[in-house]
Design a protein around this motif. Sequence first.
Motif, PDB file in Angstrom:
ATOM      1  N   THR A  25       0.829  -1.192   0.000  1.00  0.00           N
ATOM      2  CA  THR A  25       0.000   0.000   0.000  1.00  0.00           C
ATOM      3  C   THR A  25       0.868   1.247   0.000  1.00  0.00           C
ATOM      4  O   THR A  25       2.003   1.241   0.448  1.00  0.00           O
ATOM      5  CB  THR A  25      -0.918   0.033   1.243  1.00  0.00           C
ATOM      6  N   SER A  26       0.332   2.328  -0.495  1.00  0.00           N
ATOM      7  CA  SER A  26       1.088   3.578  -0.533  1.00  0.00           C
ATOM      8  C   SER A  26       1.254   4.134   0.871  1.00  0.00           C
ATOM      9  O   SER A  26       0.502   3.800   1.792  1.00  0.00           O
ATOM     10  CB  SER A  26       0.360   4.598  -1.413  1.00  0.00           C
ATOM     11  N   LEU A  27       2.263   5.001   1.020  1.00  0.00           N
ATOM     12  CA  LEU A  27       2.531   5.566   2.332  1.00  0.00           C
ATOM     13  C   LEU A  27       1.448   6.571   2.698  1.00  0.00           C
ATOM     14  O   LEU A  27       1.105   7.456   1.917  1.00  0.00           O
ATOM     15  CB  LEU A  27       3.894   6.256   2.321  1.00  0.00           C
ATOM     16  N   TRP A  28       0.932   6.468   3.904  1.00  0.00           N
ATOM     17  CA  TRP A  28      -0.081   7.404   4.364  1.00  0.00           C
ATOM     18  C   TRP A  28      -0.122   7.380   5.880  1.00  0.00           C
ATOM     19  O   TRP A  28       0.432   6.505   6.520  1.00  0.00           O
ATOM     20  CB  TRP A  28      -1.452   7.052   3.785  1.00  0.00           C
ATOM     21  N   ALA A  29      -0.760   8.346   6.463  1.00  0.00           N
ATOM     22  CA  ALA A  29      -0.928   8.410   7.910  1.00  0.00           C
ATOM     23  C   ALA A  29      -2.415   8.371   8.226  1.00  0.00           C
ATOM     24  O   ALA A  29      -3.197   9.130   7.654  1.00  0.00           O
ATOM     25  CB  ALA A  29      -0.312   9.696   8.454  1.00  0.00           C
ATOM     26  N   GLY A  30      -2.810   7.465   9.092  1.00  0.00           N
ATOM     27  CA  GLY A  30      -4.221   7.269   9.381  1.00  0.00           C
ATOM     28  C   GLY A  30      -4.616   7.803  10.748  1.00  0.00           C
ATOM     29  O   GLY A  30      -3.771   8.185  11.561  1.00  0.00           O
ATOM     30  N   PRO A  31      -5.909   7.808  11.058  1.00  0.00           N
ATOM     31  CA  PRO A  31      -6.405   8.354  12.329  1.00  0.00           C
ATOM     32  C   PRO A  31      -6.060   7.489  13.528  1.00  0.00           C
ATOM     33  O   PRO A  31      -6.144   7.956  14.656  1.00  0.00           O
ATOM     34  CB  PRO A  31      -7.917   8.411  12.112  1.00  0.00           C
ATOM     35  N   ASN A  32      -5.675   6.226  13.310  1.00  0.00           N
ATOM     36  CA  ASN A  32      -5.351   5.336  14.426  1.00  0.00           C
ATOM     37  C   ASN A  32      -3.856   5.252  14.691  1.00  0.00           C
ATOM     38  O   ASN A  32      -3.378   4.299  15.303  1.00  0.00           O
ATOM     39  CB  ASN A  32      -5.909   3.931  14.147  1.00  0.00           C
ATOM     40  N   ASP A  33      -3.122   6.248  14.227  1.00  0.00           N
ATOM     41  CA  ASP A  33      -1.673   6.274  14.430  1.00  0.00           C
ATOM     42  C   ASP A  33      -1.316   6.253  15.907  1.00  0.00           C
ATOM     43  O   ASP A  33      -1.997   6.853  16.745  1.00  0.00           O
ATOM     44  CB  ASP A  33      -1.063   7.553  13.848  1.00  0.00           C
ATOM     45  N   LEU A  34      -0.216   5.591  16.216  1.00  0.00           N
ATOM     46  CA  LEU A  34       0.401   5.705  17.529  1.00  0.00           C
ATOM     47  C   LEU A  34       1.376   6.873  17.523  1.00  0.00           C
ATOM     48  O   LEU A  34       1.927   7.219  16.480  1.00  0.00           O
ATOM     49  CB  LEU A  34       1.175   4.428  17.861  1.00  0.00           C
ATOM     50  N   PRO A  35       1.633   7.493  18.683  1.00  0.00           N
ATOM     51  CA  PRO A  35       2.732   8.446  18.758  1.00  0.00           C
ATOM     52  C   PRO A  35       4.031   7.786  18.324  1.00  0.00           C
ATOM     53  O   PRO A  35       4.230   6.588  18.537  1.00  0.00           O
ATOM     54  CB  PRO A  35       2.762   8.826  20.241  1.00  0.00           C
ATOM     55  N   ARG A  36       4.919   8.556  17.704  1.00  0.00           N
ATOM     56  CA  ARG A  36       6.159   8.018  17.179  1.00  0.00           C
ATOM     57  C   ARG A  36       7.274   8.029  18.224  1.00  0.00           C
ATOM     58  O   ARG A  36       7.431   9.008  18.960  1.00  0.00           O
ATOM     59  CB  ARG A  36       6.642   8.830  15.989  1.00  0.00           C
ATOM     60  N   THR A  37       8.054   6.953  18.242  1.00  0.00           N
ATOM     61  CA  THR A  37       9.260   6.891  19.071  1.00  0.00           C
ATOM     62  C   THR A  37      10.404   6.356  18.227  1.00  0.00           C
ATOM     63  O   THR A  37      10.274   5.300  17.601  1.00  0.00           O
ATOM     64  CB  THR A  37       9.068   5.969  20.293  1.00  0.00           C
ATOM     65  N   LEU A  38      11.507   7.076  18.218  1.00  0.00           N
ATOM     66  CA  LEU A  38      12.728   6.606  17.563  1.00  0.00           C
ATOM     67  C   LEU A  38      13.850   6.595  18.594  1.00  0.00           C
ATOM     68  O   LEU A  38      14.126   7.617  19.227  1.00  0.00           O
ATOM     69  CB  LEU A  38      13.127   7.525  16.408  1.00  0.00           C
ATOM     70  N   ILE A  39      14.466   5.433  18.778  1.00  0.00           N
ATOM     71  CA  ILE A  39      15.646   5.337  19.642  1.00  0.00           C
ATOM     72  C   ILE A  39      16.885   5.320  18.758  1.00  0.00           C
ATOM     73  O   ILE A  39      16.987   4.529  17.822  1.00  0.00           O
ATOM     74  CB  ILE A  39      15.589   4.088  20.535  1.00  0.00           C
ATOM     75  N   VAL A  40      17.812   6.217  19.059  1.00  0.00           N
ATOM     76  CA  VAL A  40      19.091   6.311  18.353  1.00  0.00           C
ATOM     77  C   VAL A  40      20.170   5.841  19.321  1.00  0.00           C
ATOM     78  O   VAL A  40      20.423   6.488  20.346  1.00  0.00           O
ATOM     79  CB  VAL A  40      19.373   7.746  17.884  1.00  0.00           C
ATOM     80  N   PHE A  41      20.808   4.715  19.009  1.00  0.00           N
ATOM     81  CA  PHE A  41      21.792   4.094  19.895  1.00  0.00           C
ATOM     82  C   PHE A  41      23.186   4.420  19.369  1.00  0.00           C
ATOM     83  O   PHE A  41      23.559   4.007  18.271  1.00  0.00           O
ATOM     84  CB  PHE A  41      21.565   2.578  19.905  1.00  0.00           C
ATOM     85  N   LEU A  42      23.975   5.138  20.161  1.00  0.00           N
ATOM     86  CA  LEU A  42      25.352   5.476  19.801  1.00  0.00           C
ATOM     87  C   LEU A  42      26.265   4.373  20.318  1.00  0.00           C
ATOM     88  O   LEU A  42      26.697   4.394  21.474  1.00  0.00           O
ATOM     89  CB  LEU A  42      25.744   6.835  20.377  1.00  0.00           C
ATOM     90  N   ARG A  43      26.543   3.389  19.468  1.00  0.00           N
ATOM     91  CA  ARG A  43      27.350   2.236  19.889  1.00  0.00           C
ATOM     92  C   ARG A  43      28.827   2.611  19.971  1.00  0.00           C
ATOM     93  O   ARG A  43      29.365   3.224  19.060  1.00  0.00           O
ATOM     94  CB  ARG A  43      27.158   1.072  18.920  1.00  0.00           C
ATOM     95  N   GLY A  44      29.430   2.204  21.071  1.00  0.00           N
ATOM     96  CA  GLY A  44      30.830   2.529  21.311  1.00  0.00           C
ATOM     97  C   GLY A  44      31.018   3.470  22.472  1.00  0.00           C
ATOM     98  O   GLY A  44      32.143   3.700  22.909  1.00  0.00           O
ATOM     99  N   ALA A  45      29.911   4.032  22.992  1.00  0.00           N
ATOM    100  CA  ALA A  45      29.937   4.889  24.181  1.00  0.00           C
ATOM    101  C   ALA A  45      30.543   6.255  23.875  1.00  0.00           C
ATOM    102  O   ALA A  45      31.747   6.461  23.952  1.00  0.00           O
ATOM    103  CB  ALA A  45      30.672   4.213  25.332  1.00  0.00           C
ATOM    104  N   TYR A  46      29.674   7.218  23.525  1.00  0.00           N
ATOM    105  CA  TYR A  46      30.171   8.553  23.189  1.00  0.00           C
ATOM    106  C   TYR A  46      30.546   9.324  24.452  1.00  0.00           C
ATOM    107  O   TYR A  46      30.046   9.063  25.547  1.00  0.00           O
ATOM    108  CB  TYR A  46      29.126   9.300  22.364  1.00  0.00           C
TER     109      TYR A  46
END
Length: 406
Positions: A25-46
């Motif tokens: 299906t084509s990309l779209w955003a619907g009314p039942n969306d969940l809030p977005r969460t993105l975890i960015v993991f800096l591997r190697g310990a900044y």
Amino acid sequence: MLNRRQLLGRAAASLPLLAGTFSSTSLWAGPNDLPRTLIVFLRGAYDANSLLVPYTSSFYYESRPNISIAKPDGSSDGAQKLDADWALAPATTESLMPLWQKKQLAFVPFAGSEDVSRSHFETQDNFELGQGVGGSLQYRNGFMNRLATTLGVQKQPGREALAFTDQLPLIFQGKLAVGNQGLRSVGGGGVDERQANLVRSMYAQTPLSGAVDSGFDTRREVLQEMGEQKDMASRNAIGSKGFEAEAKRVAKLMRERVALGFIDVGGWDTHANQGAALGGLATRLSELSAGLAAFATEMGPQWQNTTVIVVSEFGRTFRENGNRGTDHGHGTVYWVMGGGLKAGGKVVGPQQQLRADTLFQDRDMPALTDYRAMLAGLWGRQYGISLAQQQQVFPGLKAGVDLGLV
């Protein structure tokens, strides 16, 4: 020269491949969306103290005679003041300061986990599993998979989960089927041997010839010594170079389909020649922050409904080592970003003065905010999950800690 078929083949191979999580299906955003969460993991310990600078601490400057970031003084090498205690490294201010001023960025210093092994592999595994320290671990049972299960994530636009990695990371392994999409177009940085030889030739007949040769020889030796360990610590994660373009692709998918995302970025194991306002670490931080700022822009109106959490397995030693770098430490600084933050423009969480007598084991920033409690409290607000549900995500957790981030 490439013929037309070879050229088309290479072009096709460079396009990102979508995992089975995605339908046609084509990309779209619907009314039942969940809030977005993105975890960015800096591997190697900044090294968090090269990002969030405790500029009022004289002990910081005593501990880092070669790699400290200058106090806010209006110069290009000086940090930019955030509040009465903390300042932002100059390499990141162009990208991050606008988000800070719009109250879309917060920092959580003195953050980390109970793991004190200082082992990249052990701590990364413990972090991704999210099961606490001290008991027997259940592998292939990561905490983001448990969160996805709790939230009812499914193959439906606006409610999907995806790891932007070559292999499915431990954090997303578990009972729920989750896809992954590699971002291999992102490569490493630095000067290769051919470029180094060109620089050598430029200075061959000048008084700087000896210094240039010595500098490149030292660099090569350090890279040979540290390269294998750094690659291992990164666990094949993408590098920060080119991250901005990839962050935009990630944003498009998260804007329209993906509710829970994960990406890891490697290259943060800076044992030698770390640099200060300029140098290898500053370059990586600049590339990372530019990518995250681009992600925020690309999310469009959905940014108001998005939270990005930047983490690392542990911090680094507060004092610099003999190689003008830092070694494996404990506490670190997390970043939290989003268009709907309530604590945006603030440094939040328990804090204390940084002195010799307040360091953890006389070497590291202590971890006063446990990541499991912090994420549980944040997701309690963001997704409305109960304490019992938070404990399903993080077994053995007594209670979440609400820092008022969202």
